[in-house]
Design a protein around this motif. Structure first.
Motif, PDB file in Angstrom:
ATOM      1  N   ALA A  19       0.846  -1.143   0.125  1.00  0.00           N
ATOM      2  CA  ALA A  19       0.072  -0.007  -0.062  1.00  0.00           C
ATOM      3  C   ALA A  19       1.000   1.189  -0.043  1.00  0.00           C
ATOM      4  CB  ALA A  19      -0.919   0.025   1.294  1.00  0.00           C
ATOM      5  N   ALA A  20       1.784   1.245   0.714  1.00  0.00           N
ATOM      6  CA  ALA A  20       2.741   2.365   0.812  1.00  0.00           C
ATOM      7  C   ALA A  20       3.486   2.715  -0.626  1.00  0.00           C
ATOM      8  CB  ALA A  20       3.947   2.386   1.912  1.00  0.00           C
ATOM      9  N   TYR A  21       3.837   1.573  -1.234  1.00  0.00           N
ATOM     10  CA  TYR A  21       4.664   1.536  -2.173  1.00  0.00           C
ATOM     11  C   TYR A  21       3.516   2.166  -3.515  1.00  0.00           C
ATOM     12  CZ  TYR A  21       7.050  -0.012  -6.748  1.00  0.00           C
ATOM     13  OH  TYR A  21       7.690  -0.078  -7.857  1.00  0.00           O
ATOM     14  N   LEU A  22       2.359   1.675  -3.583  1.00  0.00           N
ATOM     15  CA  LEU A  22       1.499   2.197  -4.347  1.00  0.00           C
ATOM     16  C   LEU A  22       1.278   3.403  -4.493  1.00  0.00           C
ATOM     17  CD1 LEU A  22      -1.029  -0.931  -4.733  1.00  0.00           C
ATOM     18  CD2 LEU A  22       0.473  -0.204  -6.588  1.00  0.00           C
ATOM     19  N   ASN A  23       0.986   4.056  -3.350  1.00  0.00           N
ATOM     20  CA  ASN A  23       0.645   5.598  -3.148  1.00  0.00           C
ATOM     21  C   ASN A  23       1.972   6.251  -3.165  1.00  0.00           C
ATOM     22  OD1 ASN A  23      -2.197   6.042  -1.903  1.00  0.00           O
ATOM     23  ND2 ASN A  23      -1.561   4.010  -0.982  1.00  0.00           N
ATOM     24  N   GLY A  24       3.285   5.702  -2.793  1.00  0.00           N
ATOM     25  CA  GLY A  24       4.449   6.371  -3.246  1.00  0.00           C
ATOM     26  C   GLY A  24       4.747   6.616  -4.692  1.00  0.00           C
ATOM     27  N   LEU A  25       4.213   5.574  -5.555  1.00  0.00           N
ATOM     28  CA  LEU A  25       4.321   5.701  -7.008  1.00  0.00           C
ATOM     29  C   LEU A  25       3.402   6.756  -7.425  1.00  0.00           C
ATOM     30  CD1 LEU A  25       3.836   2.048  -8.354  1.00  0.00           C
ATOM     31  CD2 LEU A  25       5.893   3.570  -8.680  1.00  0.00           C
ATOM     32  N   GLY A  26       2.375   6.948  -6.827  1.00  0.00           N
ATOM     33  CA  GLY A  26       1.410   8.060  -7.379  1.00  0.00           C
ATOM     34  C   GLY A  26       1.814   9.424  -7.110  1.00  0.00           C
ATOM     35  N   GLU A  27       2.529   9.421  -5.737  1.00  0.00           N
ATOM     36  CA  GLU A  27       3.171  10.598  -5.208  1.00  0.00           C
ATOM     37  C   GLU A  27       4.334  11.180  -6.385  1.00  0.00           C
ATOM     38  OE1 GLU A  27       2.138  12.873  -2.979  1.00  0.00           O
ATOM     39  OE2 GLU A  27       0.530  11.396  -1.927  1.00  0.00           O
ATOM     40  N   ALA A  28       5.056   9.999  -6.804  1.00  0.00           N
ATOM     41  CA  ALA A  28       6.434  10.303  -7.414  1.00  0.00           C
ATOM     42  C   ALA A  28       5.992  10.878  -8.708  1.00  0.00           C
ATOM     43  CB  ALA A  28       7.145   9.203  -7.830  1.00  0.00           C
ATOM     44  N   VAL A  29       4.870  10.796  -9.208  1.00  0.00           N
ATOM     45  CA  VAL A  29       4.204  11.173 -10.680  1.00  0.00           C
ATOM     46  C   VAL A  29       4.255  12.872 -10.640  1.00  0.00           C
ATOM     47  CG1 VAL A  29       2.247  11.479 -12.129  1.00  0.00           C
ATOM     48  CG2 VAL A  29       3.100   9.408 -11.320  1.00  0.00           C
ATOM     49  N   GLY A  30       3.746  13.378  -9.249  1.00  0.00           N
ATOM     50  CA  GLY A  30       3.936  14.906  -9.281  1.00  0.00           C
ATOM     51  C   GLY A  30       5.335  15.319  -9.193  1.00  0.00           C
ATOM     52  N   GLU A  31       6.252  14.631  -8.884  1.00  0.00           N
ATOM     53  CA  GLU A  31       7.562  15.104  -8.964  1.00  0.00           C
ATOM     54  C   GLU A  31       8.323  14.926 -10.325  1.00  0.00           C
ATOM     55  OE1 GLU A  31       8.935  16.568  -6.264  1.00  0.00           O
ATOM     56  OE2 GLU A  31       7.470  16.299  -5.179  1.00  0.00           O
ATOM     57  N   VAL A  32       7.833  13.710 -10.957  1.00  0.00           N
ATOM     58  CA  VAL A  32       8.310  13.549 -12.205  1.00  0.00           C
ATOM     59  C   VAL A  32       7.669  14.671 -13.143  1.00  0.00           C
ATOM     60  CG1 VAL A  32       8.166  12.382 -14.423  1.00  0.00           C
ATOM     61  CG2 VAL A  32       8.982  11.000 -12.077  1.00  0.00           C
ATOM     62  N   ARG A  33       6.538  15.252 -13.003  1.00  0.00           N
ATOM     63  CA  ARG A  33       5.925  16.167 -13.855  1.00  0.00           C
ATOM     64  C   ARG A  33       6.698  17.600 -13.662  1.00  0.00           C
ATOM     65  NH1 ARG A  33       1.831  19.080 -16.034  1.00  0.00           N
ATOM     66  NH2 ARG A  33       1.564  21.389 -15.003  1.00  0.00           N
ATOM     67  N   ARG A  34       7.178  17.815 -12.318  1.00  0.00           N
ATOM     68  CA  ARG A  34       8.080  18.930 -12.257  1.00  0.00           C
ATOM     69  C   ARG A  34       9.472  18.931 -13.076  1.00  0.00           C
ATOM     70  NH1 ARG A  34      10.812  20.778  -6.392  1.00  0.00           N
ATOM     71  NH2 ARG A  34      12.592  21.834  -7.230  1.00  0.00           N
ATOM     72  N   HIS A  35      10.215  17.725 -12.877  1.00  0.00           N
ATOM     73  CA  HIS A  35      11.367  17.461 -13.767  1.00  0.00           C
ATOM     74  C   HIS A  35      11.093  17.398 -15.396  1.00  0.00           C
ATOM     75  CE1 HIS A  35      15.204  15.830 -14.765  1.00  0.00           C
ATOM     76  NE2 HIS A  35      14.704  14.676 -15.410  1.00  0.00           N
ATOM     77  N   LEU A  36       9.982  16.727 -15.686  1.00  0.00           N
ATOM     78  CA  LEU A  36       9.413  16.859 -17.181  1.00  0.00           C
ATOM     79  C   LEU A  36       9.275  18.302 -17.640  1.00  0.00           C
ATOM     80  CD1 LEU A  36       6.764  14.573 -18.666  1.00  0.00           C
ATOM     81  CD2 LEU A  36       6.843  17.019 -19.359  1.00  0.00           C
ATOM     82  N   LEU A  37       8.864  19.236 -16.852  1.00  0.00           N
ATOM     83  CA  LEU A  37       8.384  20.646 -17.159  1.00  0.00           C
ATOM     84  C   LEU A  37       9.664  21.287 -17.572  1.00  0.00           C
ATOM     85  CD1 LEU A  37       5.534  21.724 -15.229  1.00  0.00           C
ATOM     86  CD2 LEU A  37       5.622  20.950 -17.562  1.00  0.00           C
ATOM     87  N   ASP A  38      10.966  21.014 -16.554  1.00  0.00           N
ATOM     88  CA  ASP A  38      11.971  21.648 -16.655  1.00  0.00           C
ATOM     89  C   ASP A  38      12.812  21.052 -17.978  1.00  0.00           C
ATOM     90  OD1 ASP A  38      11.876  22.883 -14.059  1.00  0.00           O
ATOM     91  OD2 ASP A  38      12.880  21.225 -12.918  1.00  0.00           O
ATOM     92  N   GLN A  39      12.590  19.513 -18.240  1.00  0.00           N
ATOM     93  CA  GLN A  39      13.191  19.388 -19.499  1.00  0.00           C
ATOM     94  C   GLN A  39      12.707  19.966 -20.809  1.00  0.00           C
ATOM     95  OE1 GLN A  39      15.983  17.173 -19.201  1.00  0.00           O
ATOM     96  NE2 GLN A  39      15.475  17.667 -17.305  1.00  0.00           N
TER      97      GLN A  39
END
Length: 208
Positions: free
Chosen positions: A113-133
């Motif tokens: 359960a922690a892993y799955l929710n962590g995956l979802g939270e990581a998407v927001g961080e990856v969006r930030r990195h994607l926008l930087d790219q």
């Protein structure tokens, strides 16, 4: 019935439980703080600092687990789940930003359960990195990252279990969907603009 002896036994048990709770809670909060700092280092492209902070977060989680081994009622009170979720988020963000394979829950030693929710939270961080790219003009890398978070979303939606088992995954999935839709729109606009710019540049080149 010797109530005085019963009282002493109860107090000893609760004192031990309280100490385990306080130690576990302190360590869980430390793991959350270290995971957040690791994500900041990752966004700075400081891989060395990010690795060190993630290692320290893992150590805090291990110490928290050890402190609460004899008290499963405290271990599953919720704060350890939150710490594992933040740690999983940081580890997945690290992998995607530095173009590594996403680690499995067993590899990073967190519960499902922690892993799955962590995956979802990581998407927001990856969006930030994607926008930087995107700002740097690296749309190929941005497309690759969008594909990666799409795969995460598909994995999350395949987990059709009650929220009580998944730690409220349904809400995390809804937020993840929204983030991906906005990201896809941003990237689509950038790609259209890039093609238009290339077309205009091609027309302005002298013939012959």
């Amino acid at each position: 019935m010797d109530l005085e002896q019963i009282q002493l036994a109860l107090r000893a048990n609760l004192d031990e439980k309280y100490q385990a709770r306080e130690q576990g809670l302190t360590l869980a909060r430390k793991a959350i703080r270290l995971s957040a700092n690791a994500i900041r280092a990752i966004h700075r492209s400081d891989r060395s600092d990010g690795t060190q902070l993630l290692d320290e977060a893992r150590l805090s989680l291990d110490e928290a687990l050890a402190a609460m081994t004899e008290h499963p009622d405290i271990r599953y009170a919720g704060f350890l789940h939150d710490a594992m979720k933040e740690y999983a988020e940081a580890r997945v963000t690290y992998a995607l930003v530095f173009d590594l394979d996403i680690p499995s829950p067993s590899e990073i030693r967190v519960e499902a359960a922690a892993y799955l929710n962590g995956l979802g939270e990581a998407v927001g961080e990856v969006r930030r990195h994607l926008l930087d790219q995107m700002k740097r003009g690296d749309l190929t890398r941005s497309e690759h990252l969008l594909d990666a978070i799409d795969e995460i979303f598909y994995l999350m939606t395949s987990m059709d279990y009650p929220d009580g088992m998944t730690g409220g995954l349904r809400r995390t999935t809804d937020v993840t969907r929204s983030i991906i839709e906005r990201t896809r729109g941003d990237l689509s606009n950038a790609l259209v603009q890039q093609r238009l710019l290339h077309a205009l540049q091609g027309q302005s080149e002298p013939s012959g």
